[in-house]
Scaffold this motif. Structure first.
Motif, short mmCIF file in Angstrom:
data_model
loop_
_atom_site.label_atom_id
_atom_site.label_comp_id
_atom_site.label_asym_id
_atom_site.label_seq_id
_atom_site.Cartn_x
_atom_site.Cartn_y
_atom_site.Cartn_z
N LEU A 30 23.93 67.07 12.94
CA LEU A 30 24.63 65.96 12.30
C LEU A 30 26.14 66.21 12.30
CD1 LEU A 30 24.24 63.28 10.73
CD2 LEU A 30 24.25 64.67 8.66
N GLY A 31 26.53 67.44 12.01
CA GLY A 31 27.95 67.78 12.02
C GLY A 31 28.55 67.74 13.41
N ILE A 32 27.74 68.05 14.42
CA ILE A 32 28.26 68.06 15.80
C ILE A 32 28.37 66.65 16.36
CG2 ILE A 32 27.73 68.75 18.17
CD1 ILE A 32 26.50 71.31 17.00
N PHE A 33 27.32 65.84 16.18
CA PHE A 33 27.25 64.56 16.89
C PHE A 33 27.66 63.34 16.08
CE2 PHE A 33 24.19 67.19 19.31
CZ PHE A 33 24.90 67.19 20.50
N GLN A 35 30.01 60.93 13.84
CA GLN A 35 31.45 60.67 13.76
C GLN A 35 31.85 60.61 12.28
OE1 GLN A 35 33.47 60.58 16.40
NE2 GLN A 35 31.69 60.96 17.70
N LEU A 36 31.93 61.79 11.66
CA LEU A 36 32.28 61.88 10.25
C LEU A 36 33.60 62.62 10.09
CD1 LEU A 36 28.77 63.00 8.94
CD2 LEU A 36 29.74 60.72 8.80
N THR A 37 34.30 62.29 9.02
CA THR A 37 35.56 62.99 8.77
C THR A 37 35.33 64.38 8.17
OG1 THR A 37 35.74 61.94 6.61
CG2 THR A 37 36.86 60.87 8.45
N TYR A 38 34.17 64.60 7.56
CA TYR A 38 33.86 65.90 6.96
C TYR A 38 32.75 66.60 7.75
CZ TYR A 38 30.70 62.53 4.76
OH TYR A 38 29.82 61.52 4.54
N TRP A 39 32.86 66.58 9.07
CA TRP A 39 31.89 67.17 9.97
C TRP A 39 31.78 68.68 9.78
CZ3 TRP A 39 33.97 70.89 13.03
CH2 TRP A 39 35.36 70.86 13.20
N ASP A 40 32.86 69.32 9.42
CA ASP A 40 32.85 70.77 9.29
C ASP A 40 31.93 71.24 8.15
OD1 ASP A 40 34.61 69.58 7.53
OD2 ASP A 40 35.99 71.28 7.49
N PHE A 41 31.80 70.43 7.10
CA PHE A 41 30.89 70.77 6.00
C PHE A 41 29.46 70.90 6.52
CE2 PHE A 41 27.81 69.15 2.89
CZ PHE A 41 27.92 70.13 1.93
N PHE A 42 29.04 69.95 7.36
CA PHE A 42 27.67 69.97 7.88
C PHE A 42 27.45 71.12 8.85
CE2 PHE A 42 27.97 65.44 6.67
CZ PHE A 42 26.90 65.41 5.80
N ILE A 43 28.44 71.42 9.66
CA ILE A 43 28.30 72.53 10.61
C ILE A 43 28.19 73.86 9.87
CG2 ILE A 43 29.49 73.84 12.40
CD1 ILE A 43 30.45 71.21 13.54
#
Length: 74
Positions: A30-33, A35-43
Motif C-alpha cells: 500500500l505504501g509503495i503503490f 498515491q498517498l502523501t504519507y506513504w512512508d508511514f505504511f512502508i
C-alpha cells in the motif's frame, strides 16, 4: 489428518505469524503503490510488522524441533 498435523505443534503461533506477514505485506505494498502523501508511514510500518513476524516464526520453529534419539535415551 487435521490442520494441526500438517502445521505441527502450536497452531496459534503459526496463525499469528501468518497474520503478521500478510498485514505487513499489505501495508508495504500500500505504501509503495498507493498515491498517498504519507506513504512512508505504511512502508516503515509494514517493514516493522514483517520483522516482528520473524519472532513468531522462530518461536513456532523451536516448538516443532524434535530431540535426536541420542538425547531422548540419555
Amino acid at each position: 489428518m487435521g490442520c494441526s498435523k500438517i502445521v505441527g505443534r502450536c497452531f496459534p503461533i503459526f496463525v499469528i505469524a501468518i497474520v503478521f506477514d500478510v498485514v505487513g505485506i499489505v501495508l508495504l505494498l500500500l505504501g509503495i503503490f498507493a498515491q498517498l502523501t504519507y506513504w512512508d508511514f505504511f512502508i516503515y510500518t509494514g517493514a516493522i510488522i514483517i520483522s516482528l513476524s520473524l519472532i513468531f516464526w522462530i518461536c513456532w520453529y523451536s516448538v516443532n524441533l524434535e530431540p535426536s534419539e541420542e538425547l531422548r535415551l540419555a
